[in-house]
Design a protein around this motif. Structure first.
Motif, PDB file in Angstrom:
ATOM      1  N   VAL A  56     -49.648  19.744  -4.182  1.00  0.00           N
ATOM      2  CA  VAL A  56     -50.245  18.424  -4.942  1.00  0.00           C
ATOM      3  C   VAL A  56     -49.331  17.373  -4.954  1.00  0.00           C
ATOM      4  N   GLY A  57     -49.257  16.218  -4.063  1.00  0.00           N
ATOM      5  CA  GLY A  57     -48.534  15.148  -3.580  1.00  0.00           C
ATOM      6  C   GLY A  57     -47.278  15.613  -2.667  1.00  0.00           C
ATOM      7  N   ASP A  58     -46.733  14.761  -2.276  1.00  0.00           N
ATOM      8  CA  ASP A  58     -45.674  15.184  -1.232  1.00  0.00           C
ATOM      9  C   ASP A  58     -44.497  15.858  -2.169  1.00  0.00           C
ATOM     10  N   ILE A  59     -44.061  16.952  -1.407  1.00  0.00           N
ATOM     11  CA  ILE A  59     -42.884  17.614  -1.773  1.00  0.00           C
ATOM     12  C   ILE A  59     -41.603  17.049  -1.303  1.00  0.00           C
ATOM     13  N   VAL A  60     -40.815  16.258  -2.007  1.00  0.00           N
ATOM     14  CA  VAL A  60     -39.726  15.370  -1.609  1.00  0.00           C
ATOM     15  C   VAL A  60     -38.361  15.851  -1.974  1.00  0.00           C
ATOM     16  N   VAL A  61     -37.170  15.683  -1.367  1.00  0.00           N
ATOM     17  CA  VAL A  61     -35.884  16.083  -1.749  1.00  0.00           C
ATOM     18  C   VAL A  61     -35.659  15.061  -2.240  1.00  0.00           C
ATOM     19  N   LEU A  62     -34.960  15.526  -3.693  1.00  0.00           N
ATOM     20  CA  LEU A  62     -34.509  14.198  -4.474  1.00  0.00           C
ATOM     21  C   LEU A  62     -33.597  13.261  -3.924  1.00  0.00           C
ATOM     22  N   LYS A  63     -32.420  13.979  -3.407  1.00  0.00           N
ATOM     23  CA  LYS A  63     -31.256  13.248  -2.741  1.00  0.00           C
ATOM     24  C   LYS A  63     -31.483  12.544  -1.552  1.00  0.00           C
ATOM     25  N   THR A  64     -32.242  13.016  -0.795  1.00  0.00           N
ATOM     26  CA  THR A  64     -32.468  12.283   0.662  1.00  0.00           C
ATOM     27  C   THR A  64     -33.778  11.514   0.644  1.00  0.00           C
ATOM     28  N   GLY A  65     -34.687  12.021  -0.078  1.00  0.00           N
ATOM     29  CA  GLY A  65     -36.014  11.280  -0.154  1.00  0.00           C
ATOM     30  C   GLY A  65     -36.942  11.912   1.257  1.00  0.00           C
ATOM     31  N   GLU A  66     -36.409  12.983   1.768  1.00  0.00           N
ATOM     32  CA  GLU A  66     -37.107  13.353   3.007  1.00  0.00           C
ATOM     33  C   GLU A  66     -38.323  14.432   2.457  1.00  0.00           C
ATOM     34  N   VAL A  67     -39.370  14.156   3.239  1.00  0.00           N
ATOM     35  CA  VAL A  67     -40.718  15.110   2.727  1.00  0.00           C
ATOM     36  C   VAL A  67     -40.748  16.089   3.421  1.00  0.00           C
ATOM     37  N   LEU A  68     -40.511  17.150   2.631  1.00  0.00           N
ATOM     38  CA  LEU A  68     -40.724  18.755   3.105  1.00  0.00           C
ATOM     39  C   LEU A  68     -42.069  19.183   3.570  1.00  0.00           C
ATOM     40  N   VAL A  69     -42.914  18.858   2.386  1.00  0.00           N
ATOM     41  CA  VAL A  69     -44.460  19.072   2.705  1.00  0.00           C
ATOM     42  C   VAL A  69     -45.139  18.100   2.383  1.00  0.00           C
ATOM     43  N   PRO A  70     -46.168  17.436   3.268  1.00  0.00           N
ATOM     44  CA  PRO A  70     -46.870  16.271   2.698  1.00  0.00           C
ATOM     45  C   PRO A  70     -47.963  16.822   1.895  1.00  0.00           C
ATOM     46  N   SER A  71     -48.616  15.914   1.014  1.00  0.00           N
ATOM     47  CA  SER A  71     -49.543  16.276   0.255  1.00  0.00           C
ATOM     48  C   SER A  71     -50.716  16.731   0.891  1.00  0.00           C
ATOM     49  N   GLY A  72     -51.299  17.884   0.077  1.00  0.00           N
ATOM     50  CA  GLY A  72     -52.537  18.465   0.734  1.00  0.00           C
ATOM     51  C   GLY A  72     -52.515  19.316   1.886  1.00  0.00           C
ATOM     52  N   SER A  73     -51.074  19.468   2.239  1.00  0.00           N
ATOM     53  CA  SER A  73     -50.733  20.622   3.402  1.00  0.00           C
ATOM     54  C   SER A  73     -50.112  22.257   2.835  1.00  0.00           C
ATOM     55  N   ALA A  74     -50.649  22.979   3.388  1.00  0.00           N
ATOM     56  CA  ALA A  74     -50.258  24.337   3.035  1.00  0.00           C
ATOM     57  C   ALA A  74     -48.630  24.476   3.197  1.00  0.00           C
ATOM     58  N   ILE A  75     -48.023  25.082   2.340  1.00  0.00           N
ATOM     59  CA  ILE A  75     -46.487  25.460   2.155  1.00  0.00           C
ATOM     60  C   ILE A  75     -46.131  26.594   3.192  1.00  0.00           C
ATOM     61  N   SER A  76     -45.859  26.521   4.326  1.00  0.00           N
ATOM     62  CA  SER A  76     -45.365  27.376   5.337  1.00  0.00           C
ATOM     63  C   SER A  76     -44.143  28.293   4.495  1.00  0.00           C
ATOM     64  N   GLU A  77     -43.778  29.434   5.142  1.00  0.00           N
ATOM     65  CA  GLU A  77     -42.931  30.436   4.705  1.00  0.00           C
ATOM     66  C   GLU A  77     -41.445  29.704   4.854  1.00  0.00           C
ATOM     67  N   ALA A  78     -41.353  29.119   5.997  1.00  0.00           N
ATOM     68  CA  ALA A  78     -40.243  28.233   6.530  1.00  0.00           C
ATOM     69  C   ALA A  78     -39.860  27.184   5.387  1.00  0.00           C
ATOM     70  N   ALA A  79     -40.915  26.332   5.248  1.00  0.00           N
ATOM     71  CA  ALA A  79     -41.039  25.364   4.255  1.00  0.00           C
ATOM     72  C   ALA A  79     -40.419  25.685   2.646  1.00  0.00           C
ATOM     73  N   ALA A  80     -41.224  26.844   2.343  1.00  0.00           N
ATOM     74  CA  ALA A  80     -40.928  27.144   1.119  1.00  0.00           C
ATOM     75  C   ALA A  80     -39.520  27.855   0.929  1.00  0.00           C
ATOM     76  N   VAL A  81     -38.945  28.293   1.922  1.00  0.00           N
ATOM     77  CA  VAL A  81     -37.555  28.777   1.806  1.00  0.00           C
ATOM     78  C   VAL A  81     -36.654  27.338   1.630  1.00  0.00           C
ATOM     79  N   GLU A  82     -36.988  26.318   2.632  1.00  0.00           N
ATOM     80  CA  GLU A  82     -36.275  24.870   2.336  1.00  0.00           C
ATOM     81  C   GLU A  82     -36.348  24.555   0.946  1.00  0.00           C
ATOM     82  N   VAL A  83     -37.609  24.384   0.301  1.00  0.00           N
ATOM     83  CA  VAL A  83     -37.933  23.922  -0.894  1.00  0.00           C
ATOM     84  C   VAL A  83     -37.152  24.799  -1.844  1.00  0.00           C
ATOM     85  N   ALA A  84     -36.987  26.061  -1.655  1.00  0.00           N
ATOM     86  CA  ALA A  84     -36.426  26.807  -2.857  1.00  0.00           C
ATOM     87  C   ALA A  84     -34.807  26.460  -2.453  1.00  0.00           C
ATOM     88  N   ALA A  85     -34.327  26.169  -1.528  1.00  0.00           N
ATOM     89  CA  ALA A  85     -32.886  25.917  -1.402  1.00  0.00           C
ATOM     90  C   ALA A  85     -32.473  24.542  -1.672  1.00  0.00           C
TER      91      ALA A  85
END
Length: 238
Positions: free
Chosen positions: A105-134
């Protein structure tokens, strides 16, 4: 010489196609512009205002109400959402597992870099979930149900909508209704107000307001005969 449709809201279903049933809806005023909503074969909700070309119904929602202007607002309106928080006692793997397969719900963005890990409305893949968790994110808002269980009509329609804000949507509709005119925000606001919010130019009539209220169990006063955002939202939900 011609039939007069009663003001209010009407629904129909095209059963000629064997693949799926395609639904349509018309919001008909006593005076003013007709709004036609259609579900396409690609499972996208389109809208047509009078005889204009079809465009994503999400554009109209963003233009109708500033409270429906962002992706987050729209997803919260049409789906049950929740915030998944990263707790101190929780491992990164447990957090990743909790959000895998969910829709952001909304872009998932890394706070430090501003990189969008998962765009809004997209399913979170296993690889993306690991990246978000880290990452440095402490929480993520997602739709409660898994992506495979969702009715994707609104999400698909958001992908077809180039707009991301209330003002962008107003300008987009202005260029649709006044092709050839240079898009100006003030003129776009005026045109949209005239089309749907000016009682002199748009009027549902008592019958139209009564039929909308009855269909969707609304409690809008019968004297309010201009279009309300909930009229469109409830039509889409229905």
């Amino acid at each position: 010489s011609q039939l007069h449709r009663s003001p209010g809201v009407d629904f129909s279903m095209d059963t000629t196609t064997t693949e799926r049933k395609l639904h349509s809806c018309w919001i008909i005023p006593e005076r003013g512009s007709w709004i036609e909503l259609n579900v396409t074969k690609k499972d996208v909700l389109t809208v047509r205002i009078d005889q204009s070309g079809k465009f994503s119904a999400v554009t109209l929602l963003r233009a109708l109400d500033e409270n429906l202007s962002t992706d987050q607002d729209l997803l919260r309106h049409f789906y049950a959402t929740k915030v998944v928080k990263k707790t101190k006692s929780q491992t990164e793997n447990a957090f990743a597992k909790a959000i895998t397969g969910k829709v952001a719900v909304g872009d998932i963005v890394v706070l430090k870099t501003g990189e969008v890990l998962v765009p809004s409305g997209s399913a979170i893949s296993e690889a993306a979930a690991v990246e978000v968790a880290a990452s440095d994110l402490a929480e993520v808002e997602v739709i409660e149900a898994q992506a495979g269980e969702l009715d994707l009509l609104i999400i698909n329609s958001m992908r077809e909508d180039p707009c991301k804000s209330h003002t962008e949507a107003l300008l987009k509709i202005y260029t649709r209704l006044r092709p050839g005119n240079p898009p100006q925000l003030e003129k776009a606001r005026e045109l949209f107000h005239e089309k749907f919010f000016d009682p002199q130019r748009y009027r549902l009539g008592r019958v139209g307001r009564f039929r909308l209220n009855r269909k969707f169990d609304q409690t809008i006063h019968e004297d309010v005969q201009t279009l309300k955002p909930e009229d469109i939202v409830n039509s889409i939900k229905y």
